[in-house]
Design a protein around this motif. Structure first.
Motif, PDB file in Angstrom:
ATOM      1  N   THR A  15     -13.555 -13.907 -48.323  1.00 45.14           N
ATOM      2  CA  THR A  15     -13.301 -14.828 -49.437  1.00 45.14           C
ATOM      3  C   THR A  15     -13.793 -16.196 -48.980  1.00 45.14           C
ATOM      4  N   VAL A  16     -13.640 -17.184 -49.833  1.00 40.43           N
ATOM      5  CA  VAL A  16     -14.014 -18.546 -49.451  1.00 40.43           C
ATOM      6  C   VAL A  16     -13.231 -18.989 -48.217  1.00 40.43           C
ATOM      7  N   SER A  17     -11.982 -18.535 -48.109  1.00 41.54           N
ATOM      8  CA  SER A  17     -11.108 -19.029 -47.040  1.00 41.54           C
ATOM      9  C   SER A  17     -10.802 -18.020 -45.927  1.00 41.54           C
ATOM     10  N   LEU A  18     -11.385 -16.810 -45.974  1.00 42.80           N
ATOM     11  CA  LEU A  18     -11.086 -15.803 -44.954  1.00 42.80           C
ATOM     12  C   LEU A  18     -12.358 -15.092 -44.512  1.00 42.80           C
ATOM     13  N   ARG A  19     -12.513 -14.999 -43.198  1.00 45.37           N
ATOM     14  CA  ARG A  19     -13.622 -14.247 -42.602  1.00 45.37           C
ATOM     15  C   ARG A  19     -13.022 -13.164 -41.715  1.00 45.37           C
ATOM     16  N   GLY A  20     -13.704 -12.037 -41.630  1.00 48.00           N
ATOM     17  CA  GLY A  20     -13.194 -10.947 -40.811  1.00 48.00           C
ATOM     18  C   GLY A  20     -14.300 -10.109 -40.202  1.00 48.00           C
ATOM     19  N   GLY A  21     -13.946  -9.425 -39.134  1.00 43.47           N
ATOM     20  CA  GLY A  21     -14.880  -8.526 -38.460  1.00 43.47           C
ATOM     21  C   GLY A  21     -14.097  -7.472 -37.715  1.00 43.47           C
ATOM     22  N   THR A  34     -10.314 -15.044 -39.254  1.00 44.00           N
ATOM     23  CA  THR A  34     -10.186 -16.489 -39.150  1.00 44.00           C
ATOM     24  C   THR A  34     -10.068 -17.071 -40.559  1.00 44.00           C
ATOM     25  N   GLY A  35      -9.309 -18.148 -40.670  1.00 42.84           N
ATOM     26  CA  GLY A  35      -9.143 -18.792 -41.970  1.00 42.84           C
ATOM     27  C   GLY A  35      -7.733 -18.652 -42.487  1.00 42.84           C
ATOM     28  N   GLN A  36      -7.616 -18.382 -43.791  1.00 47.47           N
ATOM     29  CA  GLN A  36      -6.318 -18.336 -44.444  1.00 47.47           C
ATOM     30  C   GLN A  36      -6.036 -16.952 -44.998  1.00 47.47           C
ATOM     31  N   LEU A  37      -4.868 -16.427 -44.662  1.00 48.31           N
ATOM     32  CA  LEU A  37      -4.412 -15.145 -45.204  1.00 48.31           C
ATOM     33  C   LEU A  37      -3.321 -15.464 -46.216  1.00 48.31           C
ATOM     34  N   ASP A  38      -3.712 -15.499 -47.490  1.00 50.86           N
ATOM     35  CA  ASP A  38      -2.810 -15.971 -48.532  1.00 50.86           C
ATOM     36  C   ASP A  38      -3.043 -15.210 -49.837  1.00 50.86           C
ATOM     37  N   ALA A  39      -2.502 -15.719 -50.920  1.00 48.05           N
ATOM     38  CA  ALA A  39      -2.598 -15.043 -52.218  1.00 48.05           C
ATOM     39  C   ALA A  39      -4.039 -14.904 -52.695  1.00 48.05           C
ATOM     40  N   TYR A  40      -4.944 -15.717 -52.176  1.00 39.95           N
ATOM     41  CA  TYR A  40      -6.345 -15.646 -52.587  1.00 39.95           C
ATOM     42  C   TYR A  40      -7.163 -14.659 -51.758  1.00 39.95           C
ATOM     43  N   SER A  41      -6.589 -14.181 -50.654  1.00 42.11           N
ATOM     44  CA  SER A  41      -7.367 -13.315 -49.764  1.00 42.11           C
ATOM     45  C   SER A  41      -6.652 -12.021 -49.378  1.00 42.11           C
ATOM     46  N   ASP A  42      -5.397 -11.832 -49.811  1.00 43.54           N
ATOM     47  CA  ASP A  42      -4.630 -10.672 -49.351  1.00 43.54           C
ATOM     48  C   ASP A  42      -5.267  -9.342 -49.756  1.00 43.54           C
ATOM     49  N   LYS A  43      -5.776  -9.227 -50.967  1.00 43.72           N
ATOM     50  CA  LYS A  43      -6.379  -7.965 -51.425  1.00 43.72           C
ATOM     51  C   LYS A  43      -7.639  -7.632 -50.637  1.00 43.72           C
ATOM     52  N   GLN A  44      -8.481  -8.629 -50.397  1.00 42.83           N
ATOM     53  CA  GLN A  44      -9.704  -8.403 -49.627  1.00 42.83           C
ATOM     54  C   GLN A  44      -9.374  -8.042 -48.183  1.00 42.83           C
ATOM     55  N   PHE A  45      -8.336  -8.653 -47.636  1.00 43.57           N
ATOM     56  CA  PHE A  45      -7.887  -8.360 -46.278  1.00 43.57           C
ATOM     57  C   PHE A  45      -7.484  -6.878 -46.168  1.00 43.57           C
ATOM     58  N   ILE A  46      -6.655  -6.416 -47.098  1.00 48.13           N
ATOM     59  CA  ILE A  46      -6.203  -5.017 -47.093  1.00 48.13           C
ATOM     60  C   ILE A  46      -7.392  -4.073 -47.273  1.00 48.13           C
ATOM     61  N   GLU A  47      -8.258  -4.367 -48.240  1.00 53.17           N
ATOM     62  CA  GLU A  47      -9.419  -3.513 -48.497  1.00 53.17           C
ATOM     63  C   GLU A  47     -10.341  -3.444 -47.288  1.00 53.17           C
ATOM     64  N   PHE A  48     -10.542  -4.583 -46.611  1.00 49.38           N
ATOM     65  CA  PHE A  48     -11.417  -4.629 -45.443  1.00 49.38           C
ATOM     66  C   PHE A  48     -10.884  -3.736 -44.330  1.00 49.38           C
ATOM     67  N   VAL A  49      -9.601  -3.896 -44.005  1.00 52.58           N
ATOM     68  CA  VAL A  49      -9.012  -3.098 -42.924  1.00 52.58           C
ATOM     69  C   VAL A  49      -8.977  -1.621 -43.326  1.00 52.58           C
ATOM     70  N   SER A  50      -8.462  -1.324 -44.499  1.00 51.30           N
ATOM     71  CA  SER A  50      -8.351   0.071 -44.955  1.00 51.30           C
ATOM     72  C   SER A  50      -9.717   0.735 -45.030  1.00 51.30           C
ATOM     73  N   GLY A  51     -10.708  -0.011 -45.478  1.00 51.43           N
ATOM     74  CA  GLY A  51     -12.053   0.538 -45.634  1.00 51.43           C
ATOM     75  C   GLY A  51     -12.749   0.866 -44.334  1.00 51.43           C
TER      76      GLY A  51
END
Length: 129
Positions: A15-21, A34-51
């Motif tokens: 997202t604009v505020s979250l990067r992952g690898g 790195t960045g912010q794990l919040d209401a704007y990035s929680d879904k992408q965070f879950i999808e990234f890890v689960s995926g």
């Protein structure tokens, strides 16, 4: 420190505020954010890890030591992933910085999330197991 252990340098924008690898380490699948794990990035965070779990049976380490901000939505995402890991039989550890640790301890989730103070400690626990 184990060879190859440390922050993952090539993080993609989730997202604009979250990067992952992620990368496969000898003893775990290591995710770094790195960045912010919040209401704007929680879904992408879950999808990234689960995926990226796939058929991997090795333990998972979520390195949140470079997260600047964690809100209740981010905590909810961590709880959801923890439940997913438990259901699939994955051992997991969460690494946090002072800000993440304080937020997780505030809601008394440190044991449920297997919270670790740093990446070296987390990887050491996996090696000892």
């Amino acid at each position: 420190m184990l060879k190859g252990a440390g922050a993952i340098s090539d993080l993609q924008r989730l997202t604009v505020s979250l990067r992952g690898g992620y990368e496969q380490q000898p003893q775990c699948l290591l995710f770094s954010f790195t960045g912010q794990l919040d209401a704007y990035s929680d879904k992408q965070f879950i999808e990234f890890v689960s995926g990226h779990l796939g058929e991997v049976s090795r333990p998972v380490v979520l390195d949140l030591s470079r997260i600047d901000f964690l809100d209740s939505s981010g905590l909810g995402a961590l709880v959801q992933l923890a439940k997913q890991f438990q259901q699939s039989g994955h051992n997991f550890l969460v690494v946090g910085n002072a800000r993440v640790v304080q937020t997780v301890k505030l809601v008394r989730l440190e044991e449920f999330l297997h919270l670790q103070p740093d990446l070296d400690t987390a990887l050491g626990r996996l090696s000892a197991a």
